[in-house]
Design a protein around this motif. Structure first.
Motif, short mmCIF file in Angstrom:
data_model
loop_
_atom_site.label_atom_id
_atom_site.label_comp_id
_atom_site.label_asym_id
_atom_site.label_seq_id
_atom_site.Cartn_x
_atom_site.Cartn_y
_atom_site.Cartn_z
N VAL A 1 86.30 -17.67 -30.55
CA VAL A 1 85.41 -16.79 -30.45
C VAL A 1 85.24 -15.38 -29.74
N ALA A 2 86.41 -15.24 -28.92
CA ALA A 2 86.54 -13.70 -28.56
C ALA A 2 87.76 -14.36 -28.63
N GLY A 3 88.31 -13.06 -27.81
CA GLY A 3 89.66 -12.94 -26.81
C GLY A 3 90.05 -11.31 -27.09
N VAL A 4 91.01 -11.03 -26.02
CA VAL A 4 91.48 -9.67 -25.54
C VAL A 4 92.34 -9.75 -26.70
N TRP A 5 92.70 -8.09 -27.07
CA TRP A 5 93.66 -8.01 -28.39
C TRP A 5 94.31 -6.14 -28.48
N GLY A 6 95.40 -6.43 -29.88
CA GLY A 6 95.20 -5.03 -29.54
C GLY A 6 96.04 -4.91 -30.47
N TRP A 7 96.91 -3.82 -31.27
CA TRP A 7 97.39 -3.43 -32.30
C TRP A 7 98.55 -1.78 -31.25
N LEU A 8 99.84 -1.90 -31.64
CA LEU A 8 100.62 -1.09 -30.81
C LEU A 8 101.63 -0.34 -32.06
N GLY A 9 102.02 0.62 -32.19
CA GLY A 9 102.81 1.10 -34.09
C GLY A 9 102.16 1.34 -34.70
N MET A 10 101.37 1.74 -34.91
CA MET A 10 100.12 2.49 -36.38
C MET A 10 100.67 3.47 -35.87
N VAL A 11 100.77 3.89 -36.94
CA VAL A 11 100.51 5.20 -37.33
C VAL A 11 99.87 6.54 -38.36
N ASP A 12 99.40 5.83 -38.82
CA ASP A 12 98.52 6.20 -40.30
C ASP A 12 97.24 5.42 -39.69
N PRO A 13 95.73 6.07 -39.94
CA PRO A 13 94.69 6.01 -39.80
C PRO A 13 94.17 5.04 -40.57
N ASP A 14 94.53 4.71 -42.05
CA ASP A 14 94.55 3.80 -43.17
C ASP A 14 94.34 2.23 -42.37
N GLU A 15 95.84 2.46 -41.14
CA GLU A 15 96.48 1.02 -40.27
C GLU A 15 95.13 0.59 -39.53
N TYR A 16 93.85 1.25 -38.75
CA TYR A 16 93.20 1.37 -38.56
C TYR A 16 91.53 0.69 -38.87
N VAL A 17 90.95 1.56 -40.00
CA VAL A 17 90.04 1.58 -40.27
C VAL A 17 90.60 0.55 -41.65
N GLY A 18 91.15 1.04 -42.67
CA GLY A 18 91.94 -0.28 -42.88
C GLY A 18 92.68 -1.51 -43.14
N GLY A 19 92.89 -1.90 -42.73
CA GLY A 19 93.42 -2.84 -41.23
C GLY A 19 91.89 -3.73 -40.90
N LEU A 20 92.15 -3.30 -39.81
CA LEU A 20 91.22 -3.39 -38.60
C LEU A 20 89.45 -3.76 -39.17
N LEU A 21 89.17 -2.80 -40.09
CA LEU A 21 87.49 -2.83 -40.43
C LEU A 21 87.59 -3.35 -42.08
N THR A 22 87.57 -3.01 -42.32
CA THR A 22 87.59 -3.43 -44.19
C THR A 22 87.37 -5.20 -44.67
N SER A 23 87.44 -5.95 -45.11
CA SER A 23 86.81 -6.58 -45.19
C SER A 23 88.09 -7.89 -46.35
N THR A 24 89.18 -6.94 -46.37
CA THR A 24 90.43 -7.28 -47.54
C THR A 24 91.19 -6.70 -46.46
#
Length: 518
Positions: free
Chosen positions: A412-435
């Motif tokens: 339902v919910a959880g603390v989470w996070g990612w590190l080591g990502m260097v390009d904005p696409d890894e944040y927006v593309g990876g976390l927020l897009t449908s795919t």
């Protein structure tokens, strides 16, 4: 990309002199005799694979960065430079042609060729493998190998992140030896991989750690240390104790609670800077109560991010109102996001619009371990419940189970996070897009998908940020997840060790070959 912390603490002493003196050795003489480095991975207890195509966890990359190379890498100034590639040039229709370094040898003595590169990438791209890193190469349309030292990677259209995604960072596109993989098979290869890196895996004890040995024919020169011992130490604080007790030489992380004291401790070397990471509450938008936008907006406004930075990180970070870290400042929109700001009255008003009542159901928030991730969940839950009268609870498990449940949607919910990502696409593309493969929340917005795609296709650095800013603004308005903070990264070393160049993406293993006794 440089640190915004004005000073890097490098404090050295002869703290081990008394111990060594008892053995009849001077400190320097004893260090000079050392042929191994004890580089502990702290804060983690699990490594599942060392196959780049299958890797997901940061401790896996900590090891792989020393055993593999990519076509590209980041230098000390976080600029992309050739690694296994000797040079590269753009292809007019999209993509790049790479000229490989001649004579590069894998751990098994095989010479690197364009076929190894093609094989490595096509494995990641294969739908049958379902690599978690497949998105890095999703825009690749064709790979050509006109000769053993030439690789042409064609993309469907211009694709801005490609060079970043071919680097020896958290990409999964590191180059493996085709012959070794085909002879060993996937399972055996994942435990004893054959790359071109400065070190190769000699031994792996599950849950305990690994032993690496030097690759004498490494193309940048034989490493100084013949062996790297990599113990896994689950608690960061235990890593500090082990280092100060002389049991290890360096740590991959440092407890935030200890940083202030360690900065004053002249018996250690502390390296510290803002990190390329994002920490948030992952929420399942397909399940109650987070399928209600008003409920999630209320939750997001019901806790103090700055208080969490102080209580969880002891000030070693900054509050977040989005997912793109300050190290990528040109991609931050700079707008005030009302749903990402602590406002108890507005939170209560928003909750009143929800179809769910505050105490209607228990809402478990997954976390793991006994360290700062657990404190993160506890403080978040306590603040929200106090403000809204909700029934959020803390559910403690282990890191592997937490990841598996996030990935499968069993949360339902959880603390989470990612590190080591260097390009904005890894944040927006990876976390927020449908795919996006990191989009465990089930968030989907066609406009965000379109903007992210435009950002990835835009090769003009001056124009590219605007697409990601707009996409993030939309997703944060809809509370696709609940951003909390960005944390500093820190490493601890014993005196007498030099050559480790800390980078913002937590580049632990890629520096082993450069390290030596002072």
């Amino acid at each position: 990309m440089t640190s915004s912390i004005s000073r890097r603490v490098v404090l050295q002493s002869m703290g081990a002199a008394s111990l060594l003196g008892g053995l009849g050795l001077s400190t320097r003489a004893a260090m000079a005799q050392s042929t191994s480095l004890r580089a502990a991975i702290t804060g983690y207890s699990v490594i599942n694979t060392l196959d780049p195509a299958q890797a997901t966890l940061i401790p896996e990359y900590y090891v792989m960065w020393s055993t593999f190379n990519g076509l590209m890498k980041f230098d000390a100034d976080m600029k992309l430079v050739p690694d296994l590639a000797e040079s590269y040039s753009p292809i007019e229709t999209g993509g790049f042609e790479f000229k490989l370094r001649p004579g590069v040898k894998f751990h098994n003595g095989e010479v690197l060729s364009s076929e190894d590169v093609k094989f490595s990438f096509e494995r990641v791209m294969s739908p049958d493998l379902a690599s978690p890193n497949a998105s890095k190469l999703s825009e690749v349309s064709k790979i050509e190998t006109p000769d053993p030292l030439t690789v042409r990677i064609h993309t469907k259209a211009p694709y801005a992140p490609l060079l970043t995604f071919l680097s020896n960072s958290r990409t999964g596109t590191q180059i493996i030896n085709k012959k070794a993989f085909e002879e060993m098979g996937a399972d055996a290869f994942s435990r004893a991989p054959v790359g071109t890196g400065a070190y190769k895996v000699k031994e792996w004890n599950a849950g305990e750690g690994l032993t690496l040995e030097a690759h004498p024919e490494y193309f940048e020169g034989a490493p100084s240390f013949a062996k790297i011992e990599v113990p896994l130490i689950a608690e960061e604080a235990s890593g500090v104790t082990a280092l100060k007790g002389g049991q290890i030489d360096m740590t991959s992380t440092v407890p935030a609670a200890d940083v202030a004291q360690l900065m004053k401790d002249d018996s250690v070397t502390l390296l510290r800077q803002p990190g390329l990471n994002t920490r948030f509450i992952s929420i399942n938008l397909t399940k109650a109560p987070f399928d209600d936008i008003h409920f999630r907006r209320a939750i997001s406004m019901a806790f103090q991010r700055e208080a969490i930075v102080q209580a969880v990180l002891f000030g070693e970070g900054v509050a977040a109102d989005g997912i793109i870290p300050p190290q990528l400042a040109e991609y931050q929109s700079g707008t005030t996001r009302k749903y990402m700001t602590y406002n108890p009255e507005a939170a209560k008003a928003e909750l009143a619009k929800s179809k769910y009542k505050p105490d209607e159901m228990e809402v478990p928030v997954i976390t793991w371990g006994g360290g700062w991730w657990k404190r993160f969940a506890e403080i978040f839950v306590a603040q929200v419940n106090q403000v809204l009268g909700t029934k959020l609870t803390v559910e403690v498990t282990d890191a592997n189970a937490a990841y598996a449940r996030q990935k499968s949607g069993d949360f339902v919910a959880g603390v989470w996070g990612w590190l080591g990502m260097v390009d904005p696409d890894e944040y927006v593309g990876g976390l927020l897009t449908s795919t996006g493969w990191r989009n465990f929340q089930g968030y989907s917005n066609a406009q965000v998908d379109e903007l992210a795609a435009k950002g990835a296709a835009e090769t003009d650095p001056a124009k590219r940020p605007e697409f990601y800013k707009q996409a993030e603004d939309i997703a944060m308005d809809e509370v696709a997840l609940i951003p909390c903070f960005f944390s500093n990264i820190s490493n601890l070393l014993r005196p007498g060790i030099e050559g480790f160049d800390q980078k913002a993406y937590s580049n632990y293993g890629d520096q082993f070959y450069k390290m030596k006794e002072a």
